[in-house]
Design a protein around this motif. Structure first.
Motif, PDB file in Angstrom:
ATOM      1  N   PHE A 145      39.111  50.149  59.455  1.00 33.57           N
ATOM      2  CA  PHE A 145      40.043  49.061  59.167  1.00 33.57           C
ATOM      3  C   PHE A 145      41.205  49.091  60.167  1.00 33.57           C
ATOM      4  N   PRO A 146      41.823  47.948  60.448  1.00 35.49           N
ATOM      5  CA  PRO A 146      42.906  47.897  61.430  1.00 35.49           C
ATOM      6  C   PRO A 146      44.160  48.659  61.008  1.00 35.49           C
ATOM      7  N   GLU A 147      44.295  48.978  59.728  1.00 35.69           N
ATOM      8  CA  GLU A 147      45.492  49.652  59.225  1.00 35.69           C
ATOM      9  C   GLU A 147      45.112  50.499  58.027  1.00 35.69           C
ATOM     10  N   ALA A 148      46.034  51.305  57.561  1.00 35.03           N
ATOM     11  CA  ALA A 148      45.784  52.149  56.392  1.00 35.03           C
ATOM     12  C   ALA A 148      45.594  51.265  55.164  1.00 35.03           C
ATOM     13  N   VAL A 149      44.543  51.545  54.396  1.00 34.13           N
ATOM     14  CA  VAL A 149      44.191  50.694  53.267  1.00 34.13           C
ATOM     15  C   VAL A 149      43.772  51.538  52.068  1.00 34.13           C
ATOM     16  N   THR A 150      43.832  50.901  50.894  1.00 31.86           N
ATOM     17  CA  THR A 150      43.185  51.410  49.692  1.00 31.86           C
ATOM     18  C   THR A 150      41.824  50.741  49.607  1.00 31.86           C
ATOM     19  N   VAL A 151      40.759  51.529  49.441  1.00 34.17           N
ATOM     20  CA  VAL A 151      39.403  51.002  49.572  1.00 34.17           C
ATOM     21  C   VAL A 151      38.667  51.025  48.238  1.00 34.17           C
ATOM     22  N   VAL A 152      37.892  49.957  47.995  1.00 32.75           N
ATOM     23  CA  VAL A 152      36.909  49.925  46.918  1.00 32.75           C
ATOM     24  C   VAL A 152      35.597  49.448  47.521  1.00 32.75           C
ATOM     25  N   VAL A 153      34.479  49.847  46.902  1.00 37.19           N
ATOM     26  CA  VAL A 153      33.169  49.421  47.399  1.00 37.19           C
ATOM     27  C   VAL A 153      32.409  48.737  46.269  1.00 37.19           C
ATOM     28  N   SER A 154      31.459  47.867  46.618  1.00 36.11           N
ATOM     29  CA  SER A 154      30.700  47.121  45.624  1.00 36.11           C
ATOM     30  C   SER A 154      29.734  48.047  44.895  1.00 36.11           C
ATOM     31  N   PRO A 155      29.286  47.663  43.694  1.00 46.95           N
ATOM     32  CA  PRO A 155      28.410  48.552  42.907  1.00 46.95           C
ATOM     33  C   PRO A 155      27.138  48.950  43.644  1.00 46.95           C
ATOM     34  N   ARG A 156      26.572  48.052  44.433  1.00 46.24           N
ATOM     35  CA  ARG A 156      25.343  48.363  45.162  1.00 46.24           C
ATOM     36  C   ARG A 156      25.612  48.839  46.588  1.00 46.24           C
ATOM     37  N   ARG A 157      26.876  49.078  46.875  1.00 43.82           N
ATOM     38  CA  ARG A 157      27.314  49.617  48.166  1.00 43.82           C
ATOM     39  C   ARG A 157      26.933  48.690  49.328  1.00 43.82           C
ATOM     40  N   ARG A 158      27.028  47.378  49.090  1.00 40.31           N
ATOM     41  CA  ARG A 158      26.705  46.413  50.128  1.00 40.31           C
ATOM     42  C   ARG A 158      27.914  45.997  50.946  1.00 40.31           C
ATOM     43  N   TRP A 159      29.118  46.166  50.386  1.00 41.42           N
ATOM     44  CA  TRP A 159      30.329  45.794  51.107  1.00 41.42           C
ATOM     45  C   TRP A 159      31.500  46.619  50.604  1.00 41.42           C
ATOM     46  N   ALA A 160      32.558  46.605  51.386  1.00 43.22           N
ATOM     47  CA  ALA A 160      33.787  47.325  51.028  1.00 43.22           C
ATOM     48  C   ALA A 160      34.970  46.392  51.202  1.00 43.22           C
ATOM     49  N   LEU A 161      36.018  46.638  50.412  1.00 43.90           N
ATOM     50  CA  LEU A 161      37.236  45.851  50.489  1.00 43.90           C
ATOM     51  C   LEU A 161      38.415  46.805  50.625  1.00 43.90           C
ATOM     52  N   GLY A 162      39.276  46.532  51.564  1.00 49.01           N
ATOM     53  CA  GLY A 162      40.474  47.340  51.757  1.00 49.01           C
ATOM     54  C   GLY A 162      41.716  46.501  51.563  1.00 49.01           C
ATOM     55  N   TYR A 163      42.727  47.076  50.927  1.00 48.29           N
ATOM     56  CA  TYR A 163      44.002  46.369  50.723  1.00 48.29           C
ATOM     57  C   TYR A 163      45.121  47.162  51.365  1.00 48.29           C
ATOM     58  N   SER A 164      45.924  46.478  52.161  1.00 51.49           N
ATOM     59  CA  SER A 164      47.102  47.070  52.776  1.00 51.49           C
ATOM     60  C   SER A 164      48.342  46.346  52.265  1.00 51.49           C
ATOM     61  N   PRO A 165      49.355  47.083  51.803  1.00 56.43           N
ATOM     62  CA  PRO A 165      50.560  46.425  51.274  1.00 56.43           C
ATOM     63  C   PRO A 165      51.510  45.907  52.341  1.00 56.43           C
ATOM     64  N   THR A 166      51.226  46.150  53.594  1.00 52.49           N
ATOM     65  CA  THR A 166      52.152  45.742  54.655  1.00 52.49           C
ATOM     66  C   THR A 166      52.186  44.230  54.786  1.00 52.49           C
ATOM     67  N   ALA A 167      53.355  43.734  55.175  1.00 49.83           N
ATOM     68  CA  ALA A 167      53.556  42.301  55.458  1.00 49.83           C
ATOM     69  C   ALA A 167      53.112  41.416  54.295  1.00 49.83           C
ATOM     70  N   GLY A 168      53.507  41.805  53.080  1.00 49.58           N
ATOM     71  CA  GLY A 168      53.168  40.997  51.927  1.00 49.58           C
ATOM     72  C   GLY A 168      51.767  41.205  51.400  1.00 49.58           C
ATOM     73  N   GLY A 169      51.012  42.088  52.024  1.00 49.34           N
ATOM     74  CA  GLY A 169      49.667  42.391  51.555  1.00 49.34           C
ATOM     75  C   GLY A 169      48.582  41.765  52.403  1.00 49.34           C
ATOM     76  N   ARG A 170      47.595  42.579  52.764  1.00 51.40           N
ATOM     77  CA  ARG A 170      46.441  42.085  53.509  1.00 51.40           C
ATOM     78  C   ARG A 170      45.164  42.608  52.866  1.00 51.40           C
ATOM     79  N   LEU A 171      44.135  41.752  52.870  1.00 55.18           N
ATOM     80  CA  LEU A 171      42.815  42.133  52.384  1.00 55.18           C
ATOM     81  C   LEU A 171      41.840  42.121  53.555  1.00 55.18           C
ATOM     82  N   TRP A 172      41.013  43.174  53.619  1.00 59.51           N
ATOM     83  CA  TRP A 172      39.996  43.278  54.666  1.00 59.51           C
ATOM     84  C   TRP A 172      38.648  43.504  54.003  1.00 59.51           C
ATOM     85  N   TRP A 173      37.662  42.675  54.374  1.00 63.17           N
ATOM     86  CA  TRP A 173      36.310  42.777  53.814  1.00 63.17           C
ATOM     87  C   TRP A 173      35.334  43.133  54.919  1.00 63.17           C
TER      88      TRP A 173
END
Length: 619
Positions: free
Chosen positions: A405-433
């Protein structure tokens, strides 16, 4: 599903409101949880069947509702018309009914009981001032709206209410109502504001003692209400005995003159009670309900403190399961578990993966595991050497980076491990999929994350929870509220819900769209939250429990000090165990295995089979 029900749903779906689910079924129709399509406001849509509710009775209830605007009454906001019926748009109360709260069997503090009854009396005083007598006060008609640490009462269902001029004999069509809560004069077709207060007295009695003063068939109840004196235990405070005795007088003239008078009496009585008396929980449990004391069932010495655990089913081709540990260094360690007797694990680590950075979270994955550092996800491949050699693993290639990910994130992954989502609180919050490609070559496994639109969120830390393969929940606290936003994996917002409580430690359950959360505040509680339709159950606990999970018997909650609590799916506390080591990480492996890592004396992993804890539960 009947043709008429399908027709109702079709017509409702064409209205200004989008249905979120059925929440109640009554004599005259259904009640739905719905959201206004334009404003997003959550409402209760009460569909009234034309064949069962005459126009006269409908207009009567509508007139009452429109004249009663009060915080403790389920107010009417609009009227919808369709070919199959009429729909009243009312306040929505996600806490259900007082009856549902009473059926949880968890004792309520006296202070909370008095608050509930006082708010009921406040609403009745307003209605009586408008010359309206409810005539059917019972726990099923007292709705609960969540507020921090408690509930706000909203009285509903004025369908059989009477006006004062009707109480002089103009409308004596029958003794309608609920016999268990009917005042003696009601059985003779007489009604007054005092009849509502008698019903409140029955409810107060039931909240304090766990049962109504009289029981039986409708005819037996009539005889009891007319002739029998209710038994009031002397274990109740004297002032409470007086309140109940006065409210349940047979003769109208001997009861409280008004709802306001009864309310003032309760407020004055509450001011005279001690803090200890107000904390006393009712109904009082007389048997010994002390927590069980934990005795260690199996310990494994660790060389370093562990801060993340994952206990999962077996790898393909083997039985038992496997356990993953992320420690305070850069290592992830794993065991393949035997199919039985999990407390007898071998000492040492069958396999160790060393990452470039410290793991923040670990997840199971097909034929291996996924480890998340603050910016990168890694695939850790393994396989059993032989199906009969249950405790042996061998590596399959090297650790594979999956996404950076482009920055430090909190990560969760889908139940079947097909994708991941990261959230960064910087600049009002960013989501990365990012999609995940497990088991591919290092070059093909890497994927580029893409930015997703972020719903408007408060500035507080955002908690992430994957609901299913296509939806994510984002939760953020603002003031004393928690905003719950649901988005698709492509970032499309599906709307948000507002919970009037502050929560943390979100955990998923096996029930679709149901989550667990710890309520933050002076009164510890486990919240069981259904998102569709929106419902909230609160199970009061004696300790704060940030560790939450689900097992075969229901939900498991543990405090930072090692107090273990078991709650069934109905929100009832069914077991308590104290004396566990203070956890640094926990994992719940269905159906009955619990793993607890601690650093209380030395780094240790405890293996716990909840069937052997001595709980009064049939497994």
């Amino acid at each position: 599903m009947s043709f008429s029900t399908v027709a109702v749903l079709r017509n409702l779906q064409r209205s200004n409101y989008r249905l979120l689910g059925l929440v109640g079924q009554g004599q005259f129709g259904q009640v739905y949880c719905a959201v206004h399509r334009r404003t997003g406001r959550l409402v209760a849509l009460k569909n009234l069947n034309r064949d069962r509710l005459t126009t006269h009775r409908f207009l009567r209830e509508l007139r009452f509702l429109l004249s009663l605007e009060h915080p403790n009454i389920a107010n009417c906001h609009a009227l919808e018309q369709s070919a199959t019926g009429r729909q009243l748009v009312l306040d929505y109360c996600e806490g259900g009914t007082l009856r549902q709260l009473m059926e949880q069997t968890a004792p309520l503090p006296l202070a909370e009981i008095l608050t509930l009854i006082t708010e009921v009396l406040t609403a009745l005083d307003h209605a009586h001032t408008q010359a309206i007598v409810h005539c059917d006060i019972k726990p099923e008609n007292i709705l609960l709206f969540v507020r921090p640490g408690g509930w706000q009462v909203k009285i509903s269902d004025f369908g059989i209410a009477r006006l004062s001029q009707e109480l002089r004999g103009q409308d004596q069509t029958g003794a309608t109502g609920s016999p268990a809560y009917m005042a003696p004069e009601r059985f003779y077709h007489q009604h007054s504001a005092s009849s509502d207060l008698y019903a409140v007295g029955v409810i107060l009695y039931e909240l304090l003692l766990g049962e109504r003063p009289f029981s039986g068939t409708p005819s037996q109840l009539m005889v009891a209400h007319l002739n029998q004196t209710p038994l009031i235990p002397t274990t109740l405070p004297d002032s409470l005995q007086v309140v109940i005795r006065t409210a349940l007088q047979k003769l109208v003239g001997r009861r409280y003159r008004s709802a306001a008078t009864m309310q003032e009496t309760l407020i004055a009585m509450r001011a005279q009670l001690s803090a200890a008396e107000l904390r006393t929980s009712y109904p009082i449990v007389y048997d010994d309900d002390a927590p069980l004391l934990f005795a260690s069932q199996g310990e494994i010495a660790l060389d370093k403190p562990v801060h993340s655990l994952a206990a999962e089913p077996a790898l393909s081709g083997s039985t038992g399961g496997y356990l993953l540990l992320g420690d305070c260094s850069t290592d992830v360690k794993g065991w393949l578990l035997p199919p039985a007797d999990v407390g007898k694990l071998p000492q040492g680590y069958p396999h160790i993966w060393t990452l470039p950075d410290r793991p923040q979270a670990i997840f199971n994955a097909p034929e291996g595991a996924i480890a998340a550092t603050d910016r990168t996800l890694y695939y850790l491949p393994v396989r059993p050497l032989d199906a009969s050699a249950q405790n042996l693993w061998s590596p399959v290639g090297k650790i594979q980076p999956l996404v950076t990910f482009p920055e430090a994130v909190t990560v969760v992954v889908s139940p079947r491990r097909r994708w991941a989502l990261g959230y960064s609180p910087t600049a009002g919050g960013r989501l990365w999929w990012a999609p995940l490609s497990l088991g591919k070559t290092a070059a093909s496994a890497m994927s580029e994350p893409r930015s997703l639109p972020v719903p408007s969120m408060p500035s507080s830390p955002v908690q992430l929870l994957v609901l299913d393969e296509g939806h994510i929940l984002l939760a953020a606290i603002a003031g004393h509220q928690t905003h719950l936003h649901v988005i698709t994996r492509r970032g499309v917002s599906l709307g948000h819900l507002t919970l009037n409580a502050m929560v943390q430690s979100l955990a998923l359950t096996h029930t679709p769209r149901r989550i667990l959360a710890q309520e933050i505040g002076p009164s510890p509680a486990l919240l069981i939250i259904d998102l569709l339709p929106f419902k909230v159950m609160r199970c009061r606990l004696d300790v704060a429990t940030p560790w939450l999970g689900e097992m075969a018997i229901g939900y498991v909650a543990c405090s930072d000090q090692g107090h273990l609590r078991f709650v069934n799916p109905h929100g009832q506390l069914v077991g308590r165990v104290d004396g566990l080591p203070a956890p640094t990480a926990m994992a719940f492996q269905a159906p009955y295995d619990l793993w607890l890592a601690t650093h209380q004396a030395a780094p240790t992993l405890h293996v716990i089979d909840i069937c052997t804890l001595g709980l009064d539960i049939i497994f």
